[in-house]
Design a protein around this motif. Sequence first.
Motif, PDB file in Angstrom:
ATOM      1  N   LEU A  29       0.865  -1.189   0.000  1.00 61.27           N
ATOM      2  CA  LEU A  29       0.000   0.000   0.000  1.00 61.27           C
ATOM      3  C   LEU A  29       0.899   1.235   0.000  1.00 61.27           C
ATOM      4  N   PRO A  30       0.631   2.191  -0.884  1.00 65.63           N
ATOM      5  CA  PRO A  30       1.525   3.348  -0.941  1.00 65.63           C
ATOM      6  C   PRO A  30       1.188   4.419   0.089  1.00 65.63           C
ATOM      7  N   VAL A  31       2.213   5.026   0.644  1.00 64.21           N
ATOM      8  CA  VAL A  31       2.040   6.272   1.388  1.00 64.21           C
ATOM      9  C   VAL A  31       2.618   7.341   0.469  1.00 64.21           C
ATOM     10  N   VAL A  32       1.742   8.155  -0.056  1.00 64.07           N
ATOM     11  CA  VAL A  32       2.006   9.137  -1.109  1.00 64.07           C
ATOM     12  C   VAL A  32       2.510   8.409  -2.373  1.00 64.07           C
ATOM     13  N   GLY A 261      -4.742   5.323  10.857  1.00 54.79           N
ATOM     14  CA  GLY A 261      -3.297   5.594  10.911  1.00 54.79           C
ATOM     15  C   GLY A 261      -2.725   5.749   9.512  1.00 54.79           C
ATOM     16  N   TYR A 262      -3.209   4.937   8.618  1.00 58.12           N
ATOM     17  CA  TYR A 262      -2.736   4.974   7.222  1.00 58.12           C
ATOM     18  C   TYR A 262      -3.102   6.310   6.569  1.00 58.12           C
ATOM     19  N   LEU A 263      -4.330   6.768   6.827  1.00 60.23           N
ATOM     20  CA  LEU A 263      -4.739   8.061   6.264  1.00 60.23           C
ATOM     21  C   LEU A 263      -3.916   9.204   6.856  1.00 60.23           C
ATOM     22  N   LYS A 264      -3.661   9.129   8.168  1.00 63.10           N
ATOM     23  CA  LYS A 264      -2.851  10.184   8.801  1.00 63.10           C
ATOM     24  C   LYS A 264      -1.464  10.233   8.169  1.00 63.10           C
ATOM     25  N   ALA A 265      -0.883   9.047   7.935  1.00 64.33           N
ATOM     26  CA  ALA A 265       0.458   9.001   7.322  1.00 64.33           C
ATOM     27  C   ALA A 265       0.424   9.661   5.952  1.00 64.33           C
ATOM     28  N   ASN A 266      -0.601   9.362   5.173  1.00 62.50           N
ATOM     29  CA  ASN A 266      -0.686   9.942   3.831  1.00 62.50           C
ATOM     30  C   ASN A 266      -0.842  11.461   3.882  1.00 62.50           C
ATOM     31  N   VAL A 267      -1.689  11.938   4.808  1.00 62.50           N
ATOM     32  CA  VAL A 267      -1.907  13.386   4.902  1.00 62.50           C
ATOM     33  C   VAL A 267      -0.619  14.079   5.360  1.00 62.50           C
ATOM     34  N   GLU A 268      -0.021  13.574   6.444  1.00 63.66           N
ATOM     35  CA  GLU A 268       1.136  14.284   7.012  1.00 63.66           C
ATOM     36  C   GLU A 268       2.357  14.171   6.117  1.00 63.66           C
ATOM     37  N   HIS A 273       5.716  16.507   1.249  1.00 62.56           N
ATOM     38  CA  HIS A 273       6.274  16.010  -0.009  1.00 62.56           C
ATOM     39  C   HIS A 273       6.786  17.170  -0.871  1.00 62.56           C
ATOM     40  N   PRO A 274       8.040  17.094  -1.357  1.00 62.79           N
ATOM     41  CA  PRO A 274       8.621  18.222  -2.094  1.00 62.79           C
ATOM     42  C   PRO A 274       7.830  18.592  -3.360  1.00 62.79           C
ATOM     43  N   GLU A 275       7.197  17.605  -3.977  1.00 66.82           N
ATOM     44  CA  GLU A 275       6.519  17.883  -5.251  1.00 66.82           C
ATOM     45  C   GLU A 275       5.107  18.442  -5.046  1.00 66.82           C
ATOM     46  N   ILE A 276       4.364  17.867  -4.108  1.00 63.18           N
ATOM     47  CA  ILE A 276       2.953  18.242  -3.996  1.00 63.18           C
ATOM     48  C   ILE A 276       2.579  18.904  -2.671  1.00 63.18           C
ATOM     49  N   GLY A 277       3.565  19.030  -1.754  1.00 68.90           N
ATOM     50  CA  GLY A 277       3.295  19.515  -0.397  1.00 68.90           C
ATOM     51  C   GLY A 277       2.532  20.844  -0.356  1.00 68.90           C
ATOM     52  N   ASP A 278       3.008  21.834  -1.114  1.00 64.30           N
ATOM     53  CA  ASP A 278       2.404  23.173  -1.040  1.00 64.30           C
ATOM     54  C   ASP A 278       0.975  23.165  -1.574  1.00 64.30           C
ATOM     55  N   GLU A 279       0.824  22.489  -2.718  1.00 68.02           N
ATOM     56  CA  GLU A 279      -0.503  22.419  -3.338  1.00 68.02           C
ATOM     57  C   GLU A 279      -1.491  21.703  -2.406  1.00 68.02           C
ATOM     58  N   PHE A 280      -0.989  20.635  -1.779  1.00 69.42           N
ATOM     59  CA  PHE A 280      -1.827  19.837  -0.888  1.00 69.42           C
ATOM     60  C   PHE A 280      -2.227  20.653   0.348  1.00 69.42           C
ATOM     61  N   ARG A 281      -1.291  21.476   0.841  1.00 65.93           N
ATOM     62  CA  ARG A 281      -1.569  22.318   2.013  1.00 65.93           C
ATOM     63  C   ARG A 281      -2.711  23.296   1.687  1.00 65.93           C
ATOM     64  N   ASP A 282      -2.610  23.924   0.508  1.00 62.49           N
ATOM     65  CA  ASP A 282      -3.663  24.860   0.098  1.00 62.49           C
ATOM     66  C   ASP A 282      -5.000  24.137  -0.018  1.00 62.49           C
ATOM     67  N   TYR A 283      -4.942  22.947  -0.583  1.00 65.19           N
ATOM     68  CA  TYR A 283      -6.159  22.150  -0.767  1.00 65.19           C
ATOM     69  C   TYR A 283      -6.800  21.835   0.592  1.00 65.19           C
ATOM     70  N   LEU A 284      -5.962  21.424   1.562  1.00 60.76           N
ATOM     71  CA  LEU A 284      -6.493  21.086   2.893  1.00 60.76           C
ATOM     72  C   LEU A 284      -7.087  22.326   3.576  1.00 60.76           C
ATOM     73  N   ARG A 285      -6.437  23.472   3.380  1.00 57.20           N
ATOM     74  CA  ARG A 285      -6.970  24.706   3.965  1.00 57.20           C
ATOM     75  C   ARG A 285      -8.379  24.958   3.429  1.00 57.20           C
ATOM     76  N   GLY A 286      -8.538  24.765   2.131  1.00 52.35           N
ATOM     77  CA  GLY A 286      -9.844  24.940   1.496  1.00 52.35           C
ATOM     78  C   GLY A 286     -10.858  23.966   2.065  1.00 52.35           C
ATOM     79  N   LEU A 287     -10.418  22.746   2.309  1.00 55.63           N
ATOM     80  CA  LEU A 287     -11.317  21.717   2.862  1.00 55.63           C
ATOM     81  C   LEU A 287     -11.838  22.133   4.227  1.00 55.63           C
ATOM     82  N   THR A 288     -10.951  22.724   5.040  1.00 51.87           N
ATOM     83  CA  THR A 288     -11.350  23.110   6.384  1.00 51.87           C
ATOM     84  C   THR A 288     -12.555  24.035   6.307  1.00 51.87           C
TER      85      THR A 288
END
Length: 300
Positions: A29-32, A261-268, A273-288
């Motif tokens: 199972l992949p984490v990221v 636990g698996y979902l937490k690992a993927n989110v954190e 992640h150097p490639e998608i970290g910033d985009e993902f952070r913005d996305y999560l902010r929007g989700l909140t």
Amino acid sequence: MRIRKAVFPVAGLGTRFLPATKASAKEMLPVVDKPLIQYAVKEAIAAGAEEMVFITSHAKNSIMDHFDRDYELEAALEAKGKQELLDAVHDVLPPGISCVYIRQPEQLGLGHAINCALPAVGDQDFAVILADDLIAGSFQPCMAQMHRVYQEYGSSVLAVQRVPWEETHKYGIVESEQIGPGLSEIRGIVEKPKTEEAPSNLAVVGRYILTPRIFRLIDRTKPGAGNEIQLTDAIEALMGEQTVLAYEFEGTRYDCGSKFGYLKANVEMGLQHPEIGDEFRDYLRGLTDSWLTTPDQKIG
Ligand code: G1P
């Protein structure tokens, strides 16, 4: 004194992730973007191990394939000039690292799985990593931290962490005497005790450095908790003969054997992640602002 061999018990059924794990190993199972087993192997290599010993079962060919060279894929990536991807593929198993696969004929417990490693490990001290305990977020990987302790004390070392008392039934729990900061000597260990029977809330997570004496002791171990041959019970016997240390590692452990636990690992890890970290952070902010504040409407 060094650890050269690392054992990965990967024969489990992964029932908590069915149907995802019906035809593929849960350790895949992949984490990221990396399978769990690759994080585990990387951690063993960072601690100096050179030979990876996988204890497998019939449904785990994907693990063997993952650590094998894929010349066709490499040629295709090279032809397309995809150097970064090619490097990522090469990084799966760096040069000088070898893999051994041993079948566990019957799944009789973690202790039994470790005992299957005897022909590959022989009379050397060795490491054990359970890939579904993913540990990240520290300056030095967990097994390398443990290796430092092993080199200083020359004895078996288990990684431990404090868990909520109501969760002791999920872990091996140790009773120990402190000998230094974050370091103690084990006086007792019990597999998955009920809260009221737990000697402490210091739980073993899936990292061990063991002496080969453990093999003989597993041979003598009768089925214990869950009617399985437990590594914990053999460690209890080892503790009667040799020093066994409990080390409170630095880092965050994700229980990737559970969906949460698996979902937490993927989110954190996605956030870092150097490639998608910033985009993902913005996305999560929007989700909140939308999803998280009105979950019923969204899910319904
Ligand atoms: C195994 C061990 C247990 C340990 C745990 C850590 O249990 O038997 O002592 O605390 O791993 O993840 P499992 O989770 O395989 O049931």
